[in-house]
Design an enzyme around this catalytic site. Structure first.
Site, PDB file in Angstrom:
ATOM      1  CB  SER A  71     -13.195  50.378  11.408  1.00 38.73           C
ATOM      2  OG  SER A  71     -13.021  51.187  12.554  1.00 38.73           O
TER       3      SER A  71
ATOM      4  N   GLY B 239     -15.397  37.103  18.038  1.00 38.00           N
ATOM      5  CA  GLY B 239     -15.948  38.427  17.826  1.00 38.00           C
ATOM      6  C   GLY B 239     -17.112  38.503  16.876  1.00 38.00           C
TER       7      GLY B 239
ATOM      8  CB  SER C  32     -11.858  31.855  15.122  1.00 40.47           C
ATOM      9  OG  SER C  32     -11.049  33.026  15.115  1.00 40.47           O
TER      10      SER C  32
ATOM     11  N   GLY D 257     -17.339  38.136  13.600  1.00 36.33           N
ATOM     12  CA  GLY D 257     -17.464  37.046  12.630  1.00 36.33           C
ATOM     13  C   GLY D 257     -18.097  35.815  13.233  1.00 36.33           C
TER      14      GLY D 257
ATOM     15  CE1 TYR E 258      -8.665  47.193  12.645  1.00 37.41           C
ATOM     16  CE2 TYR E 258      -9.587  49.380  12.996  1.00 37.41           C
ATOM     17  CZ  TYR E 258      -9.765  48.021  12.847  1.00 37.41           C
ATOM     18  OH  TYR E 258     -11.036  47.494  12.884  1.00 37.41           O
TER      19      TYR E 258
ATOM     20  N   GLY F   5     -12.782  35.241   9.136  1.00 39.24           N
ATOM     21  CA  GLY F   5     -12.584  35.854  10.448  1.00 39.24           C
ATOM     22  C   GLY F   5     -13.670  35.451  11.414  1.00 39.24           C
TER      23      GLY F   5
END
Length: 334
Positions: free
Chosen positions: A143, A19, A17, A21, A156, A15
């Protein structure tokens, strides 16, 4: 349990690409780690690799969908083939659908689970055999929705609650078997990443997290810390700590608060249709960056630094406790 200094580590990040990460990969490379990154967006990975190469960092990439176990295994195998081992596994991949539960299809709900929960399971499945060989760290970006669900984010929140249960079980199994692999759950508060640009919305408008926001660096710094210091869980952002305490004390009170602010607080005034491009099933272009659109709503965090310094943290707690007790004593005893 001892973990290697960052500059001696091989780190694989899923992950990466955009934000959290993306920034985490950049920071690991800046600190001298050998980094392998993966995501579905090849354009995002290529631009990240180019940025890291500009300052001489060592990095390579593999395009993979975290929901596909064979692709995740291939990513780990290529990491080990390239660098000879794996020291730290980081998974920051997630997707979501914003809308009332009744408006979310079963297929959409399942896709969020496949990426946001099963993607984490796939990552641990692929990475653990290599980490067990010499020890290391599993760091999963969860989260605060793993502690407290939010309206309009049922899929989510379900995925993040499941992730917390999964990590607790795996952590204890490894402890029982005396396997030198730390398992960390990073629990961000609301973070200013492109997440809200990329997910599917059923609200008729562009979604938002409930302010205030924190910058992605708050989470990336927590991940870097956990890669060197075995950590059970780390709440990133002071508002998350407040929410955690209130949820433990009175879940019903949080129900009332969220029924009041949780619906209007997650809507912007910017129109956005359900048919707008999103990243639920495929990557979308234009969001291969670290920050989102809510920089003006970000605030600093303070208590994170205490969690990174246990001696200072417990000293502070003792001082507060002593001051509280002293204040409660009768004046003739104080």
């Amino acid at each position: 349990m001892l973990l290697k200094p960052i500059n001696q580590q091989v780190v694989a990040i899923m992950g990466a690409s955009s934000g959290i990460g993306r920034l985490t990969a950049f920071m690991f490379a800046q600190k001298g780690a050998k980094v392998m990154v993966s995501a579905r967006s090849e354009a995002g990975l290529k631009s990240l690799v180019s940025e890291i190469h500009l300052f001489g960092g060592e990095v390579d990439y593999v395009v993979a969908d975290v929901s596909n176990i064979e692709q995740v295994k291939a990513f780990i195998e290529k990491t080990v083939a390239r660098y000879g081992r794996l020291d730290t596994w980081v998974n920051a991949a997630a997707t979501g659908v914003m809308g009332r539960f009744e408006d979310v299809t079963v297929e959409e709900f399942q896709r969020v689970i496949d990426v946001t929960l099963m993607g984490q399971v796939n990552g641990v499945t692929a990475a653990l055999p290599y980490l067990k060989q010499q020890g290391g760290a599993i760091i999963c970006v969860s989260s605060m929705e793993g502690r407290r669900s939010l309206p309009l984010q049922s899929a989510y929140s379900t995925a993040k609650h499941g992730l917390e249960g999964f990590l607790e079980a795996v952590r204890v199994e490894l402890m029982h078997d005396k396997v030198p692999v730390s398992v960390t759950s990073i629990l961000p508060s609301v973070i200013n990443t492109p997440y809200y640009n990329k997910i599917r919305t059923k609200l008729g408008v562009k979604p938002t997290g409930i302010p205030p926001y924190y910058q992605p660096s708050v989470v990336a710094e927590a991940i870097i810390y956990a890669a060197e210091h075995p950590t059970r869980d780390f709440i990133a952002g002071d508002v998350g700590r407040v929410l955690d305490v209130l949820q433990r004390l009175s879940p019903g009170l949080i129900d009332i608060i969220l029924a009041t602010i949780g619906f209007v607080g997650q809507r912007t005034t910017e129109p956005k249709s359900e048919a707008a491009p999103d990243n639920l099933y495929e990557p979308i272009e234009g969001y291969d960056k670290i920050e989102g659109d809510f920089g003006k709503l970000t605030i600093p965090t303070f208590l994170d630094n205490l969690d990174k310094n246990p001696t200072l943290k417990w000293g502070f707690a003792a001082a507060v406790g002593a001051a509280t007790i002293f204040g409660l004593l009768p004046k003739d005893q104080a």
